[in-house]
Design a protein around this motif. Structure first.
Motif, PDB file in Angstrom:
ATOM      1  N   ARG A  41      73.799 -23.007   4.422  1.00  0.00           N
ATOM      2  CA  ARG A  41      74.508 -23.716   5.488  1.00  0.00           C
ATOM      3  C   ARG A  41      74.541 -25.207   5.161  1.00  0.00           C
ATOM      4  O   ARG A  41      73.571 -25.754   4.636  1.00  0.00           O
ATOM      5  N   PRO A  42      75.636 -25.871   5.511  1.00  0.00           N
ATOM      6  CA  PRO A  42      75.717 -27.307   5.208  1.00  0.00           C
ATOM      7  C   PRO A  42      74.763 -28.119   6.094  1.00  0.00           C
ATOM      8  O   PRO A  42      74.478 -27.737   7.229  1.00  0.00           O
ATOM      9  N   HIS A  43      74.256 -29.199   5.549  1.00  0.00           N
ATOM     10  CA  HIS A  43      73.443 -30.115   6.340  1.00  0.00           C
ATOM     11  C   HIS A  43      74.360 -31.195   6.910  1.00  0.00           C
ATOM     12  O   HIS A  43      75.510 -31.318   6.515  1.00  0.00           O
ATOM     13  N   PHE A  44      73.859 -31.970   7.848  1.00  0.00           N
ATOM     14  CA  PHE A  44      74.650 -33.066   8.395  1.00  0.00           C
ATOM     15  C   PHE A  44      73.730 -34.213   8.769  1.00  0.00           C
ATOM     16  O   PHE A  44      72.516 -34.060   8.858  1.00  0.00           O
ATOM     17  N   SER A  45      74.321 -35.361   8.965  1.00  0.00           N
ATOM     18  CA  SER A  45      73.552 -36.515   9.409  1.00  0.00           C
ATOM     19  C   SER A  45      74.318 -37.234  10.504  1.00  0.00           C
ATOM     20  O   SER A  45      75.548 -37.156  10.578  1.00  0.00           O
ATOM     21  N   VAL A  46      73.575 -37.883  11.367  1.00  0.00           N
ATOM     22  CA  VAL A  46      74.152 -38.666  12.453  1.00  0.00           C
ATOM     23  C   VAL A  46      73.450 -40.013  12.494  1.00  0.00           C
ATOM     24  O   VAL A  46      72.308 -40.143  12.027  1.00  0.00           O
ATOM     25  N   GLY A  47      74.122 -40.993  13.055  1.00  0.00           N
ATOM     26  CA  GLY A  47      73.492 -42.298  13.240  1.00  0.00           C
ATOM     27  C   GLY A  47      72.340 -42.193  14.225  1.00  0.00           C
ATOM     28  O   GLY A  47      72.257 -41.252  15.020  1.00  0.00           O
ATOM     29  N   ARG A  48      71.450 -43.154  14.169  1.00  0.00           N
ATOM     30  CA  ARG A  48      70.281 -43.127  15.047  1.00  0.00           C
ATOM     31  C   ARG A  48      70.679 -43.166  16.523  1.00  0.00           C
ATOM     32  O   ARG A  48      70.060 -42.505  17.352  1.00  0.00           O
ATOM     33  N   ASP A  49      71.703 -43.928  16.874  1.00  0.00           N
ATOM     34  CA  ASP A  49      72.141 -43.985  18.274  1.00  0.00           C
ATOM     35  C   ASP A  49      72.663 -42.630  18.737  1.00  0.00           C
ATOM     36  O   ASP A  49      72.373 -42.190  19.853  1.00  0.00           O
ATOM     37  N   GLY A  50      73.444 -41.968  17.889  1.00  0.00           N
ATOM     38  CA  GLY A  50      73.944 -40.643  18.217  1.00  0.00           C
ATOM     39  C   GLY A  50      72.818 -39.642  18.383  1.00  0.00           C
ATOM     40  O   GLY A  50      72.842 -38.795  19.289  1.00  0.00           O
ATOM     41  N   TRP A  51      71.815 -39.715  17.513  1.00  0.00           N
ATOM     42  CA  TRP A  51      70.674 -38.802  17.603  1.00  0.00           C
ATOM     43  C   TRP A  51      69.903 -39.042  18.895  1.00  0.00           C
ATOM     44  O   TRP A  51      69.504 -38.102  19.587  1.00  0.00           O
ATOM     45  N   THR A  52      69.696 -40.302  19.234  1.00  0.00           N
ATOM     46  CA  THR A  52      68.988 -40.646  20.472  1.00  0.00           C
ATOM     47  C   THR A  52      69.720 -40.086  21.679  1.00  0.00           C
ATOM     48  O   THR A  52      69.102 -39.503  22.585  1.00  0.00           O
ATOM     49  N   SER A  53      71.039 -40.216  21.706  1.00  0.00           N
ATOM     50  CA  SER A  53      71.832 -39.666  22.806  1.00  0.00           C
ATOM     51  C   SER A  53      71.698 -38.147  22.879  1.00  0.00           C
ATOM     52  O   SER A  53      71.556 -37.577  23.967  1.00  0.00           O
ATOM     53  N   PHE A  54      71.745 -37.482  21.735  1.00  0.00           N
ATOM     54  CA  PHE A  54      71.607 -36.024  21.690  1.00  0.00           C
ATOM     55  C   PHE A  54      70.237 -35.583  22.228  1.00  0.00           C
ATOM     56  O   PHE A  54      70.149 -34.673  23.039  1.00  0.00           O
ATOM     57  N   VAL A  55      69.183 -36.239  21.791  1.00  0.00           N
ATOM     58  CA  VAL A  55      67.835 -35.859  22.220  1.00  0.00           C
ATOM     59  C   VAL A  55      67.677 -36.080  23.729  1.00  0.00           C
ATOM     60  O   VAL A  55      67.104 -35.232  24.417  1.00  0.00           O
ATOM     61  N   ARG A  56      68.184 -37.183  24.237  1.00  0.00           N
ATOM     62  CA  ARG A  56      68.117 -37.414  25.683  1.00  0.00           C
ATOM     63  C   ARG A  56      68.858 -36.329  26.440  1.00  0.00           C
ATOM     64  O   ARG A  56      68.371 -35.813  27.447  1.00  0.00           O
ATOM     65  N   TYR A  57      70.048 -35.972  25.972  1.00  0.00           N
ATOM     66  CA  TYR A  57      70.832 -34.921  26.613  1.00  0.00           C
ATOM     67  C   TYR A  57      70.093 -33.577  26.567  1.00  0.00           C
ATOM     68  O   TYR A  57      69.996 -32.868  27.561  1.00  0.00           O
ATOM     69  N   ALA A  58      69.559 -33.238  25.392  1.00  0.00           N
ATOM     70  CA  ALA A  58      68.860 -31.956  25.232  1.00  0.00           C
ATOM     71  C   ALA A  58      67.597 -31.900  26.094  1.00  0.00           C
ATOM     72  O   ALA A  58      67.260 -30.847  26.632  1.00  0.00           O
ATOM     73  N   ALA A  59      66.910 -33.014  26.232  1.00  0.00           N
ATOM     74  CA  ALA A  59      65.682 -33.030  27.018  1.00  0.00           C
ATOM     75  C   ALA A  59      65.946 -32.877  28.513  1.00  0.00           C
ATOM     76  O   ALA A  59      65.128 -32.301  29.226  1.00  0.00           O
ATOM     77  N   HIS A  60      67.094 -33.357  28.958  1.00  0.00           N
ATOM     78  CA  HIS A  60      67.394 -33.324  30.393  1.00  0.00           C
ATOM     79  C   HIS A  60      68.487 -32.347  30.736  1.00  0.00           C
ATOM     80  O   HIS A  60      68.858 -32.223  31.885  1.00  0.00           O
ATOM     81  N   GLY A  61      69.026 -31.655  29.695  1.00  0.00           N
ATOM     82  CA  GLY A  61      70.124 -30.725  29.742  1.00  0.00           C
ATOM     83  C   GLY A  61      70.401 -30.035  30.974  1.00  0.00           C
ATOM     84  O   GLY A  61      71.134 -29.370  31.432  1.00  0.00           O
TER      85      GLY A  61
END
Length: 61
Positions: A41-61
């Protein structure tokens, strides 16, 4: 946790195991994500700001 020297921009990264088969490497400019059990499967990368937004969303989903 495992240390790696092949980070983005030549800096060190921290590789942190996450639930399931996902591996996350935090580099200077980006957060790199891959499936550690299925390397076809392909890997991917995101900027730190994007990752922070994703983690906040996932934590409070």
């Amino acid at each position: 946790m495992r240390e790696s020297r092949d980070g983005v921009g030549g800096g060190p990264t921290r590789t942190v195991p996450v639930a399931g088969c996902v591996q996350v490497a935090v580099a200077e400019l980006a957060v790199c994500v891959r499936d550690s059990k299925d390397l076809t499967r392909p890997h991917f990368s995101v900027g730190r700001d994007g990752w922070t937004s994703f983690v906040r969303y996932a934590a409070h989903g």
